[in-house]
Design an enzyme around this catalytic site. Structure first.
Site, PDB file in Angstrom:
ATOM      1  N   LYS A 190       0.838  -1.204   0.000  1.00  0.00           N
ATOM      2  CA  LYS A 190       0.000   0.000   0.000  1.00  0.00           C
ATOM      3  C   LYS A 190       0.874   1.255   0.000  1.00  0.00           C
ATOM      4  CE  LYS A 190      -1.125   2.246   3.509  1.00  0.00           C
ATOM      5  NZ  LYS A 190      -1.565   2.771   4.816  1.00  0.00           N
ATOM      6  N   CYS A 260     -18.842   5.072   6.383  1.00  0.00           N
ATOM      7  CA  CYS A 260     -18.780   3.604   6.420  1.00  0.00           C
ATOM      8  C   CYS A 260     -17.746   3.172   7.468  1.00  0.00           C
ATOM      9  CB  CYS A 260     -18.432   3.048   5.044  1.00  0.00           C
ATOM     10  SG  CYS A 260     -18.834   1.302   4.828  1.00  0.00           S
ATOM     11  N   CYS A 267     -25.208   3.843   8.246  1.00  0.00           N
ATOM     12  CA  CYS A 267     -25.965   3.460   7.057  1.00  0.00           C
ATOM     13  C   CYS A 267     -27.135   4.401   6.792  1.00  0.00           C
ATOM     14  CB  CYS A 267     -26.468   2.020   7.183  1.00  0.00           C
ATOM     15  SG  CYS A 267     -25.136   0.788   7.293  1.00  0.00           S
ATOM     16  N   CYS A 270     -26.097   7.184   4.611  1.00  0.00           N
ATOM     17  CA  CYS A 270     -25.405   6.799   3.372  1.00  0.00           C
ATOM     18  C   CYS A 270     -26.368   6.817   2.186  1.00  0.00           C
ATOM     19  CB  CYS A 270     -24.791   5.413   3.524  1.00  0.00           C
ATOM     20  SG  CYS A 270     -23.872   4.869   2.062  1.00  0.00           S
ATOM     21  N   CYS A 276     -26.693  -1.106  -1.183  1.00  0.00           N
ATOM     22  CA  CYS A 276     -25.517  -1.676  -0.519  1.00  0.00           C
ATOM     23  C   CYS A 276     -25.876  -3.025   0.071  1.00  0.00           C
ATOM     24  CB  CYS A 276     -25.020  -0.736   0.579  1.00  0.00           C
ATOM     25  SG  CYS A 276     -23.657  -1.443   1.554  1.00  0.00           S
TER      26      CYS A 276
END
Length: 282
Positions: A190, A260, A267, A270, A276
């Site tokens: 990463k 998230c 949620c 969102c 989702c």
């Protein structure tokens, strides 16, 4: 007229045979030679029972989900936007010094909140953050400056080892390939992909941290559930268009910091709640 055409065909056949005999090759019907020399290309799924080409797998609703995440991230006010790695280096420093500072901020950021990484980098830069200054710094001083980043004792060791390698092998600069970067102590995939992106302005792959890993699995952006970030990177790069690779880390990290969340995701706030797979619906 029919007799004339038949005569012409016989003359043509005779001439062909004569030419063949003159050249020392057996007389062969023209059609037979053509069949052997001309390759016939079939379109996928046509002819000779060829199997149809299967479309590349991609997640359901991913484009709509991505666009909604962009909308939620439009204000750019997550910690990564204000104190992320790309905000921690001295933009006025010479390019070689800038690239070194990018790599150090990435090494410090592992298992550490952006706020803590940013503060540690500020303390280091106030001391003059270069390859030579770090090599001249004793371990205790370096430890005090980077504390309380995660695993700070190990990072003191890795920073000293990596900085020495950069001085000896790369003239004080950082490597310009992922393969060389991941060979440095304390540098993982990463960090390497982010270093390529930020320091070298080169998109070598998708940088997957815990946020990208978690959200990709929640949205089912991987064919099957992945356990590790590196597995997620490979899965995403298999289908996600390359022109989105640079954006996806910044986008999902901030989304993971604000909405998230690892525990108790928000949620209800969102925009993707209705599409989702992991959403907690009322």
């Amino acid at each position: 007229m029919a007799a004339g055409r038949a005569g012409a065909r016989r003359v043509g056949t005779a001439r062909g045979a004569a030419v063949s005999q003159i050249q020392g090759t057996p007389s062969t019907p023209r059609r037979s030679r053509r069949r052997k020399s001309v390759a016939i290309a079939y379109e996928p799924g046509q002819g000779d029972g060829a199997e149809p080409q299967r479309p590349r797998w991609e997640p359901k609703h991913w484009q709509e989900q991505l666009q909604r995440i962009r909308e939620m991230r439009r204000s750019r006010d997550a910690p990564v936007d204000e104190m992320g790695v790309d905000k921690c280096y001295d933009t006025s420093a010479p390019p070689q010094v800038m690239r070194y500072q990018v790599l150090l901020s990435l090494m410090l950021s592992s298992q550490t909140k952006d706020q803590v990484t940013s503060a540690a980098m500020l303390r280091l830069r106030q001391r003059g953050l270069t390859v030579d200054s770090v090599l001249q710094m004793d371990d205790a001083t370096l430890g005090r400056l980077i504390y309380p980043v995660g695993f700070w004792r190990n990072k003191v060791k890795y920073i000293k080892q990596t900085t020495a390698i950069l001085k000896q092998k790369y003239g004080g600069d950082i490597p310009s390939t992922v393969e060389e970067l991941v060979q440095l102590p304390g540098v993982g995939p990463k960090m390497a992909h982010l270093a390529m992106n930020i320091a070298w302005d080169s998109v070598s792959g998708i940088a997957v941290d815990t946020h990208v890993h978690r959200i990709s699995n929640r949205l089912k952006w991987v064919k099957k559930e992945t356990r590790y970030p590196e597995e997620t990177r490979v899965a995403l790069e298999d289908w996600l268009p390359r022109d989105l690779w640079r954006e996806i880390n910044w986008l999902l990290v901030g989304f993971g910091q604000q909405t998230c969340l690892p525990v108790n995701p928000r949620c209800s706030q969102c925009l993707n709640q209705d599409i989702c797979p992991a959403a907690k619906r009322p």
